[in-house]
Scaffold this motif. Structure first.
Motif, PDB file in Angstrom:
ATOM      1  N   ASN A  32       0.844  -1.266   0.137  1.00  0.00           N
ATOM      2  CA  ASN A  32       0.165   0.102   0.043  1.00  0.00           C
ATOM      3  C   ASN A  32       0.818   1.255  -0.024  1.00  0.00           C
ATOM      4  OD1 ASN A  32      -2.449   1.129  -0.140  1.00  0.00           O
ATOM      5  ND2 ASN A  32      -2.639   1.101   2.141  1.00  0.00           N
ATOM      6  N   THR A  33       2.131   1.190  -0.618  1.00  0.00           N
ATOM      7  CA  THR A  33       2.993   2.309  -0.427  1.00  0.00           C
ATOM      8  C   THR A  33       2.608   3.073  -1.786  1.00  0.00           C
ATOM      9  OG1 THR A  33       4.647   1.028   0.511  1.00  0.00           O
ATOM     10  CG2 THR A  33       5.415   2.825  -0.882  1.00  0.00           C
ATOM     11  N   MET A  34       2.524   4.404  -1.738  1.00  0.00           N
ATOM     12  CA  MET A  34       2.217   5.208  -2.817  1.00  0.00           C
ATOM     13  C   MET A  34       3.293   6.319  -2.637  1.00  0.00           C
ATOM     14  SD  MET A  34      -0.630   4.270  -4.333  1.00  0.00           S
ATOM     15  CE  MET A  34      -1.112   5.686  -5.297  1.00  0.00           C
ATOM     16  N   ALA A  35       3.546   6.926  -3.862  1.00  0.00           N
ATOM     17  CA  ALA A  35       4.424   8.176  -3.711  1.00  0.00           C
ATOM     18  C   ALA A  35       4.106   9.233  -4.945  1.00  0.00           C
ATOM     19  CB  ALA A  35       5.868   7.588  -4.212  1.00  0.00           C
ATOM     20  N   TRP A  36       4.892  10.225  -4.807  1.00  0.00           N
ATOM     21  CA  TRP A  36       4.806  11.347  -5.721  1.00  0.00           C
ATOM     22  C   TRP A  36       6.062  11.417  -6.220  1.00  0.00           C
ATOM     23  CZ3 TRP A  36       0.493  13.552  -7.872  1.00  0.00           C
ATOM     24  CH2 TRP A  36      -0.764  13.350  -7.218  1.00  0.00           C
ATOM     25  N   PHE A  37       6.446  11.586  -7.473  1.00  0.00           N
ATOM     26  CA  PHE A  37       7.399  12.050  -8.129  1.00  0.00           C
ATOM     27  C   PHE A  37       7.271  13.147  -9.112  1.00  0.00           C
ATOM     28  CE2 PHE A  37      10.253   8.390  -7.439  1.00  0.00           C
ATOM     29  CZ  PHE A  37       9.424   7.681  -6.769  1.00  0.00           C
ATOM     30  N   ARG A  38       8.357  13.888  -9.551  1.00  0.00           N
ATOM     31  CA  ARG A  38       8.288  15.185 -10.421  1.00  0.00           C
ATOM     32  C   ARG A  38       9.465  15.096 -11.276  1.00  0.00           C
ATOM     33  NH1 ARG A  38       9.439  19.893  -6.204  1.00  0.00           N
ATOM     34  NH2 ARG A  38      11.786  19.627  -5.949  1.00  0.00           N
ATOM     35  N   ALA A  97       3.399   1.113  -5.608  1.00  0.00           N
ATOM     36  CA  ALA A  97       4.410   0.051  -5.560  1.00  0.00           C
ATOM     37  C   ALA A  97       3.578  -1.270  -5.462  1.00  0.00           C
ATOM     38  CB  ALA A  97       5.182   0.193  -4.306  1.00  0.00           C
ATOM     39  N   ILE A  98       4.189  -2.483  -5.727  1.00  0.00           N
ATOM     40  CA  ILE A  98       3.485  -3.702  -5.610  1.00  0.00           C
ATOM     41  C   ILE A  98       4.130  -4.734  -4.491  1.00  0.00           C
ATOM     42  CG2 ILE A  98       2.247  -3.508  -7.782  1.00  0.00           C
ATOM     43  CD1 ILE A  98       4.507  -5.769  -8.705  1.00  0.00           C
ATOM     44  N   VAL A  99       5.391  -4.112  -4.215  1.00  0.00           N
ATOM     45  CA  VAL A  99       6.102  -4.904  -3.050  1.00  0.00           C
ATOM     46  C   VAL A  99       6.563  -3.797  -1.965  1.00  0.00           C
ATOM     47  CG1 VAL A  99       7.027  -6.463  -4.912  1.00  0.00           C
ATOM     48  CG2 VAL A  99       8.374  -4.420  -4.263  1.00  0.00           C
ATOM     49  N   GLN A 100       7.084  -4.398  -0.947  1.00  0.00           N
ATOM     50  CA  GLN A 100       7.502  -3.456   0.269  1.00  0.00           C
ATOM     51  C   GLN A 100       8.853  -3.210  -0.179  1.00  0.00           C
ATOM     52  OE1 GLN A 100       5.533  -2.820   2.842  1.00  0.00           O
ATOM     53  NE2 GLN A 100       3.989  -4.109   1.635  1.00  0.00           N
ATOM     54  N   LEU A 105      15.399   2.936  -0.494  1.00  0.00           N
ATOM     55  CA  LEU A 105      14.926   2.897  -2.076  1.00  0.00           C
ATOM     56  C   LEU A 105      13.493   3.545  -2.004  1.00  0.00           C
ATOM     57  CD1 LEU A 105      16.168  -0.426  -2.684  1.00  0.00           C
ATOM     58  CD2 LEU A 105      17.303   1.690  -3.328  1.00  0.00           C
ATOM     59  N   LEU A 106      12.997   4.212  -1.018  1.00  0.00           N
ATOM     60  CA  LEU A 106      11.522   4.591  -1.306  1.00  0.00           C
ATOM     61  C   LEU A 106      11.450   5.755  -2.445  1.00  0.00           C
ATOM     62  CD1 LEU A 106      10.551   4.665   2.446  1.00  0.00           C
ATOM     63  CD2 LEU A 106       9.423   3.372   0.554  1.00  0.00           C
ATOM     64  N   LEU A 107      12.546   6.731  -2.541  1.00  0.00           N
ATOM     65  CA  LEU A 107      12.447   7.755  -3.203  1.00  0.00           C
ATOM     66  C   LEU A 107      12.866   7.259  -4.840  1.00  0.00           C
ATOM     67  CD1 LEU A 107      13.168  10.750  -1.032  1.00  0.00           C
ATOM     68  CD2 LEU A 107      11.058  10.072  -1.946  1.00  0.00           C
ATOM     69  N   LYS A 108      13.229   6.192  -4.954  1.00  0.00           N
ATOM     70  CA  LYS A 108      13.736   5.574  -6.470  1.00  0.00           C
ATOM     71  C   LYS A 108      12.558   5.092  -7.405  1.00  0.00           C
ATOM     72  CE  LYS A 108      17.886   6.309  -5.034  1.00  0.00           C
ATOM     73  NZ  LYS A 108      18.791   7.346  -5.605  1.00  0.00           N
ATOM     74  N   ASP A 109      12.465   5.639  -8.605  1.00  0.00           N
ATOM     75  CA  ASP A 109      11.396   5.483  -9.222  1.00  0.00           C
ATOM     76  C   ASP A 109      11.238   4.043  -9.789  1.00  0.00           C
ATOM     77  OD1 ASP A 109      12.503   7.202 -12.216  1.00  0.00           O
ATOM     78  OD2 ASP A 109      13.480   5.776 -10.984  1.00  0.00           O
ATOM     79  N   VAL A 110      12.262   3.317  -9.934  1.00  0.00           N
ATOM     80  CA  VAL A 110      12.280   1.932 -10.345  1.00  0.00           C
ATOM     81  C   VAL A 110      11.492   0.964  -9.342  1.00  0.00           C
ATOM     82  CG1 VAL A 110      14.420   2.111 -11.735  1.00  0.00           C
ATOM     83  CG2 VAL A 110      14.565   1.336  -9.484  1.00  0.00           C
ATOM     84  N   GLN A 111      11.254   1.416  -8.279  1.00  0.00           N
ATOM     85  CA  GLN A 111      10.659   0.522  -7.196  1.00  0.00           C
ATOM     86  C   GLN A 111       9.227   0.477  -7.454  1.00  0.00           C
ATOM     87  OE1 GLN A 111      12.504  -1.208  -5.004  1.00  0.00           O
ATOM     88  NE2 GLN A 111      14.316  -0.497  -5.863  1.00  0.00           N
ATOM     89  N   TYR A 112       8.592   1.330  -8.447  1.00  0.00           N
ATOM     90  CA  TYR A 112       7.266   1.646  -8.552  1.00  0.00           C
ATOM     91  C   TYR A 112       6.587   0.686  -9.795  1.00  0.00           C
ATOM     92  CZ  TYR A 112       7.645   4.403  -4.504  1.00  0.00           C
ATOM     93  OH  TYR A 112       7.890   4.914  -3.119  1.00  0.00           O
ATOM     94  N   LYS A 113       5.508   0.275  -9.563  1.00  0.00           N
ATOM     95  CA  LYS A 113       5.084  -0.262 -10.522  1.00  0.00           C
ATOM     96  C   LYS A 113       3.929   0.283 -11.634  1.00  0.00           C
ATOM     97  CE  LYS A 113       3.709  -4.141 -13.258  1.00  0.00           C
ATOM     98  NZ  LYS A 113       4.439  -4.993 -14.111  1.00  0.00           N
ATOM     99  N   TYR A 114       3.248   0.975 -10.790  1.00  0.00           N
ATOM    100  CA  TYR A 114       2.173   1.786 -11.511  1.00  0.00           C
ATOM    101  C   TYR A 114       2.273   3.144 -11.643  1.00  0.00           C
ATOM    102  CZ  TYR A 114      -0.259  -2.874 -11.574  1.00  0.00           C
ATOM    103  OH  TYR A 114      -0.422  -4.318 -11.616  1.00  0.00           O
TER     104      TYR A 114
END
Length: 125
Positions: A32-38, A97-100, A105-114
């Motif tokens: 249930n990890t959600m993030a904002w990038f720019r 994200a789909i994994v913990q 690494l939370l601010l790295k975009d490669v960790q996020y799926k959608y």
């Protein structure tokens, strides 16, 4: 099928505020990890803020004390942006994200799926 839709971008003057929202359709059971990038054209995508499954938040140094990420309900994650500066001008993207993810690494975009398609934020001086 998971989809993310951002809203709330716009143009403001330096010192102003905007609130971005990300509405998720579909379910992600593993995280249930959600993030904002720019991202600014010609530059790498930058992690701005993250909220993980237990509500812990992480921020980029450049936005600490000015931006606040929150989970409004089960499907909506928001980013309150105050004291905006011209350097905050960018396309802002919501990501899920789909994994913990390890904290470092939370601010790295490669960790996020959608990813959403983005919403433009423009701050004028």
């Amino acid at each position: 099928q998971v989809q993310l839709v951002e809203s709330g971008g716009g143009s403001v003057q330096s010192g102003g505020s905007l609130r971005l929202s990300c509405r998720r359709s579909g379910y992600i059971f593993s995280s249930n990890t959600m993030a904002w990038f720019r991202q600014v054209p010609g530059q790498e995508r930058e992690g701005v803020a993250v909220i993980d499954s237990d509500g812990t938040t992480t921020y980029a140094d450049s936005v600490k004390g000015r931006f606040t990420i929150s989970r409004d309900d089960d499907k909506t994650t928001s980013l309150q942006m105050d004291s905006l500066e011209p350097e905050d001008t960018a396309m802002y993207y919501c990501a899920a994200a789909i994994v913990q993810i390890p904290s470092w690494l939370l601010l790295k975009d490669v960790q996020y799926k959608y990813w959403g398609s983005g919403t433009q934020v423009t701050v004028s001086s």
